[in-house]
Design an enzyme around this catalytic site. Structure first.
Site, PDB file in Angstrom:
ATOM      1  CB  THR A 147      -0.826  -0.279   1.404  1.00 51.18           C
ATOM      2  OG1 THR A 147      -1.622   0.820   1.095  1.00 51.18           O
ATOM      3  CG2 THR A 147      -0.212  -0.450   2.298  1.00 51.18           C
ATOM      4  CG  ASP A 148      -0.873   4.912  -0.884  1.00 48.88           C
ATOM      5  OD1 ASP A 148      -1.601   4.174  -0.053  1.00 48.88           O
ATOM      6  OD2 ASP A 148      -1.666   5.821  -1.756  1.00 48.88           O
ATOM      7  CD  GLU A 149      -2.990   3.576   4.435  1.00 51.59           C
ATOM      8  OE1 GLU A 149      -3.030   3.055   5.858  1.00 51.59           O
ATOM      9  OE2 GLU A 149      -4.422   3.340   3.906  1.00 51.59           O
ATOM     10  CE1 TYR A 185      -4.144  -2.670   5.004  1.00 55.69           C
ATOM     11  CE2 TYR A 185      -3.588  -0.336   5.347  1.00 55.69           C
ATOM     12  CZ  TYR A 185      -3.062  -2.066   4.882  1.00 55.69           C
ATOM     13  OH  TYR A 185      -3.232  -1.792   3.371  1.00 55.69           O
ATOM     14  CE  LYS A 232       0.182  -4.963   2.731  1.00 54.05           C
ATOM     15  NZ  LYS A 232      -0.566  -5.783   2.540  1.00 54.05           N
TER      16      LYS A 232
HETATM   17  P1  NAD Z   1      -9.636  -7.741   2.065  1.00 53.88           P
HETATM   18  O1  NAD Z   1      -9.998  -7.680   3.588  1.00 53.88           O
HETATM   19  O2  NAD Z   1     -10.822  -7.084   1.222  1.00 53.88           O
HETATM   20  O3  NAD Z   1      -8.725  -8.665   1.577  1.00 53.88           O
HETATM   21  C1  NAD Z   1      -8.136  -9.571   2.384  1.00 53.88           C
HETATM   22  C2  NAD Z   1      -8.315 -11.520   2.793  1.00 53.88           C
HETATM   23  O4  NAD Z   1      -7.351 -11.847   2.951  1.00 53.88           O
HETATM   24  C3  NAD Z   1      -9.841 -11.261   2.225  1.00 53.88           C
HETATM   25  O5  NAD Z   1     -10.487 -12.119   1.752  1.00 53.88           O
HETATM   26  C4  NAD Z   1      -9.397 -12.306   3.635  1.00 53.88           C
HETATM   27  O6  NAD Z   1      -9.893 -13.296   4.370  1.00 53.88           O
HETATM   28  C5  NAD Z   1      -8.267 -12.846   3.870  1.00 53.88           C
HETATM   29  N1  NAD Z   1      -7.079 -13.417   4.870  1.00 53.88           N
HETATM   30  C6  NAD Z   1      -6.505 -12.782   6.165  1.00 53.88           C
HETATM   31  N2  NAD Z   1      -6.120 -13.169   7.037  1.00 53.88           N
HETATM   32  C7  NAD Z   1      -5.808 -14.051   6.054  1.00 53.88           C
HETATM   33  C8  NAD Z   1      -4.011 -15.265   6.882  1.00 53.88           C
HETATM   34  N3  NAD Z   1      -4.205 -14.657   8.156  1.00 53.88           N
HETATM   35  N4  NAD Z   1      -4.395 -16.239   6.165  1.00 53.88           N
HETATM   36  C9  NAD Z   1      -5.438 -15.952   4.741  1.00 53.88           C
HETATM   37  N5  NAD Z   1      -5.984 -15.246   3.584  1.00 53.88           N
HETATM   38  C10 NAD Z   1      -5.824 -14.239   4.507  1.00 53.88           C
HETATM   39  O7  NAD Z   1      -8.324  -6.467   1.412  1.00 53.88           O
HETATM   40  P2  NAD Z   1      -8.632  -5.693   0.198  1.00 53.88           P
HETATM   41  O8  NAD Z   1      -8.715  -3.959   0.559  1.00 53.88           O
HETATM   42  O9  NAD Z   1      -8.676  -6.844  -1.151  1.00 53.88           O
HETATM   43  O10 NAD Z   1      -6.539  -5.762   0.369  1.00 53.88           O
HETATM   44  C11 NAD Z   1      -6.038  -6.766  -0.455  1.00 53.88           C
HETATM   45  C12 NAD Z   1      -4.708  -6.524  -0.658  1.00 53.88           C
HETATM   46  O11 NAD Z   1      -4.421  -4.780  -0.618  1.00 53.88           O
HETATM   47  C13 NAD Z   1      -3.667  -6.246   1.300  1.00 53.88           C
HETATM   48  O12 NAD Z   1      -2.684  -7.035   0.813  1.00 53.88           O
HETATM   49  C14 NAD Z   1      -3.942  -4.705   1.331  1.00 53.88           C
HETATM   50  O13 NAD Z   1      -2.277  -3.902   1.972  1.00 53.88           O
HETATM   51  C15 NAD Z   1      -3.534  -4.906  -0.026  1.00 53.88           C
HETATM   52  N6  NAD Z   1      -4.102  -2.622  -0.717  1.00 53.88           N
HETATM   53  C16 NAD Z   1      -5.242  -2.736  -0.906  1.00 53.88           C
HETATM   54  C17 NAD Z   1      -5.779  -1.522  -0.924  1.00 53.88           C
HETATM   55  C18 NAD Z   1      -7.846  -0.725  -0.801  1.00 53.88           C
HETATM   56  O14 NAD Z   1      -7.504   0.445  -1.328  1.00 53.88           O
HETATM   57  N7  NAD Z   1      -8.015  -1.522  -0.384  1.00 53.88           N
HETATM   58  C19 NAD Z   1      -4.679  -0.779  -1.896  1.00 53.88           C
HETATM   59  C20 NAD Z   1      -3.308  -0.610  -1.786  1.00 53.88           C
HETATM   60  C21 NAD Z   1      -2.994  -1.663  -1.477  1.00 53.88           C
HETATM   61  O1  DAU Z   2      -4.147   4.230   0.752  1.00 57.65           O
HETATM   62  C1  DAU Z   2      -4.310   3.035   0.369  1.00 57.65           C
HETATM   63  C2  DAU Z   2      -4.829   2.029   1.764  1.00 57.65           C
HETATM   64  O2  DAU Z   2      -6.768   2.228   1.756  1.00 57.65           O
HETATM   65  C3  DAU Z   2      -5.502   0.552   2.155  1.00 57.65           C
HETATM   66  O3  DAU Z   2      -3.455   0.515   1.806  1.00 57.65           O
HETATM   67  C4  DAU Z   2      -6.580   0.215   3.094  1.00 57.65           C
HETATM   68  O4  DAU Z   2      -6.108  -1.517   3.055  1.00 57.65           O
HETATM   69  C5  DAU Z   2      -7.580   0.705   2.127  1.00 57.65           C
HETATM   70  O5  DAU Z   2      -8.812   0.287   3.380  1.00 57.65           O
HETATM   71  C6  DAU Z   2      -7.725   2.688   2.283  1.00 57.65           C
HETATM   72  O6  DAU Z   2      -7.158   3.313   2.891  1.00 57.65           O
HETATM   73  P1  DAU Z   2      -8.106   4.044   3.944  1.00 57.65           P
HETATM   74  O7  DAU Z   2      -7.573   4.454   5.397  1.00 57.65           O
HETATM   75  O8  DAU Z   2      -7.488   5.446   2.817  1.00 57.65           O
HETATM   76  O9  DAU Z   2      -9.605   3.933   3.729  1.00 57.65           O
HETATM   77  P2  DAU Z   2     -10.851   3.640   4.461  1.00 57.65           P
HETATM   78  O10 DAU Z   2     -11.688   3.661   3.158  1.00 57.65           O
HETATM   79  O11 DAU Z   2     -11.002   3.406   5.670  1.00 57.65           O
HETATM   80  O12 DAU Z   2     -10.851   6.141   4.829  1.00 57.65           O
HETATM   81  C7  DAU Z   2     -10.854   6.538   3.180  1.00 57.65           C
HETATM   82  C8  DAU Z   2     -10.899   7.922   3.938  1.00 57.65           C
HETATM   83  O13 DAU Z   2     -12.269   7.551   3.912  1.00 57.65           O
HETATM   84  C9  DAU Z   2     -10.174   8.343   4.774  1.00 57.65           C
HETATM   85  O14 DAU Z   2      -9.601   9.499   4.757  1.00 57.65           O
HETATM   86  C10 DAU Z   2     -11.234   7.687   5.672  1.00 57.65           C
HETATM   87  C11 DAU Z   2     -12.820   8.536   5.781  1.00 57.65           C
HETATM   88  N1  DAU Z   2     -13.776   7.809   6.156  1.00 57.65           N
HETATM   89  C12 DAU Z   2     -13.764   6.912   6.271  1.00 57.65           C
HETATM   90  C13 DAU Z   2     -15.090   6.294   6.338  1.00 57.65           C
HETATM   91  C14 DAU Z   2     -15.040   4.421   6.805  1.00 57.65           C
HETATM   92  C15 DAU Z   2     -14.554   8.784   6.305  1.00 57.65           C
HETATM   93  O15 DAU Z   2     -14.800   9.818   6.221  1.00 57.65           O
HETATM   94  N2  DAU Z   2     -16.327   8.072   6.425  1.00 57.65           N
HETATM   95  C16 DAU Z   2     -16.179   6.817   6.803  1.00 57.65           C
HETATM   96  O16 DAU Z   2     -17.247   6.265   7.617  1.00 57.65           O
END
Ligand code: NAD
Ligand code: DAU
Length: 332
Positions: free
Chosen positions: A121-123, A148, A152
């Site tokens: 992630t960019d975080e 989190y 990562k």
């Molecule tokens: P998600 O929470 O929707 O899915 C995560 C999946 O991992 C689930 O299916 C869960 O059951 C599985 N999992 C969790 N713990 C596990 C374990 N111990 N063993 C096997 N499986 C397990 O997450 P997502 O949003 O799809 O993110 C997927 C990946 O992408 C993560 O690595 C996250 O850090 C990365 N990522 C997410 C975003 C975003 O915006 N959501 C952005 C950049 C990177």
């Molecule tokens: O940048 C990549 C990341 O983006 C991933 O690594 C994470 O897995 C993914 O969850 C996401 O993280 P964020 O914390 O940015 O996403 P989230 O959807 O939780 O929140 C997006 C923004 O919205 C953040 O600034 C918090 C805000 N927010 C979130 C919720 C749930 C609100 O204002 N209201 C809300 O109800």
């Protein structure tokens, strides 16, 4: 790469990637997923059984991981605890899955000399000021803020060490915020869409000026496949689609597209340690590997995502009450 092991392939982005692999390659895919609250069998249900199989198991369990890795030509590692707000309530599964789980996979790919791609992630880079002209690049120093993002970041560092110390054939990608179908309704965009379907006003943390750099999950998948096929071993690639918007703008867009007044939202308690701004410079991926995003129109992508949540209420409805009760207990 005939046989690909996808960890976390039943989650939001992992399942999108499995669909992408089925459509764009001839590979046979094994999904290893613990099926936590964030997983969904439905997201994989439409896929052909002769191409995709699901193993329910934990990436931190070496006895499960080892034979699956040994049978694969490549591992793409999506599995993680992914939600910042949850990591503030209980960091422990984040340490276990994101750090110990990644360590367990790295030891297996090292033993069996299997190509590995690490999803991050960019975080890991922390946050930027709103007026900073800079964006994150592959050279930006790590500075994570939350439990989190720190786990990562730690997992990325493990990968780098396993490449240098043991010659593991790995690449890393760090992507910005994804949106699209199948995203868990704990996350910002689907939470607001499903609130509005329920007649509840969207909830904005703090002033809502925090900026996120949105990319469609399908574009994340195409970038990961490109890196898997053409990326240079040991390299990191940032994935982003120039989608910076603050949360206020995003909530107002959702309200407008769903037929509401743009001011019909509430400000709620801010997130502790809330990162201000993420912004990705994806020049390396675009110039060295020739990747470009397909979803350039955020408004059109959002409209399609709203339609998807309207059409798939049976999927998210059973989760909604518990998710909202947990947020309301924190004043969010
Ligand atoms: P998600 O929470 O929707 O899915 C995560 C999946 O991992 C689930 O299916 C869960 O059951 C599985 N999992 C969790 N713990 C596990 C374990 N111990 N063993 C096997 N499986 C397990 O997450 P997502 O949003 O799809 O993110 C997927 C990946 O992408 C993560 O690595 C996250 O850090 C990365 N990522 C997410 C975003 C975003 O915006 N959501 C952005 C950049 C990177
Ligand atoms: O940048 C990549 C990341 O983006 C991933 O690594 C994470 O897995 C993914 O969850 C996401 O993280 P964020 O914390 O940015 O996403 P989230 O959807 O939780 O929140 C997006 C923004 O919205 C953040 O600034 C918090 C805000 N927010 C979130 C919720 C749930 C609100 O204002 N209201 C809300 O109800």
């Amino acid at each position: 790469m005939d046989r690909i092991l996808v960890t976390g392939g039943a989650g939001f982005i992992g399942s999108n990637f499995v669909h992408h692999l089925v459509a764009r390659t001839d590979a046979r895919i094994t999904v290893l997923d613990k099926m936590t609250y964030a997983a969904s069998r439905e997201a994989l249900a439409a896929l052909p059984a002769e191409r995709v199989s699901l193993v329910v198991g934990d990436i931190a369990d070496a006895a499960v991981v080892d034979p699956l890795v040994a049978a694969a030509d490549a591992v793409v590692h999506f599995a993680a605890e992914s939600h910042n707000d949850n990591s503030l309530q209980d960091p422990s599964p984040f340490v276990q899955t994101n750090l110990v789980g990644t360590f367990t996979l790295l030891e297996a790919v090292r033993r069996h000399d299997v190509r590995y791609h690490h999803i991050s992630t960019d975080e890991v880079y922390g946050d930027l000021e709103l007026d900073d002209p800079a964006r994150f690049t592959e050279a930006t120093a790590y500075n994570p803020s939350s439990p989190y993002s720190s786990t990562k970041a730690g997992s990325d560092l493990l990968v780098r060490a396993w490449v240098r110390s043991f010659g593991v054939r790995a690449t890393i990608s760090n992507c910005s915020n994804n949106y699209g179908p199948w995203q868990h309704i704990e996350k910002f965009i689907p939470r607001q869409i499903t609130n509005l379907i329920d007649g509840v006003r969207p909830r904005l943390y703090g002033a809502g000026l925090n900026v996120r750099d949105w990319i469609h999950a399908e574009d994340h998948s195409s970038a990961v496949l490109r890196i898997l096929e053409r990326g240079a071993i040991g390299e990191t690639y940032l994935i982003g689609a120039d989608g910076e918007r603050n949360n206020l703008e995003t909530v107002r867009l959702i309200l407008r597209l769903m037929g509401h007044d743009e001011n019909d939202f509430d400000h709620v308690n801010d997130r502790a340690g809330h990162d201000l701004r993420y912004a990705i410079d994806s020049t390396k991926l675009r110039t060295e590997l020739g990747w470009a995003p397909s979803f350039q129109d955020f408004e059109a992508g959002m409209a399609a995502t709203i339609d998807w949540y309207r059409a798939n209420e049976a999927w998210w409805r059973p989760k909604k009450d518990a998710v909202e009760a947990a947020y309301l207990a924190k004043g969010q």
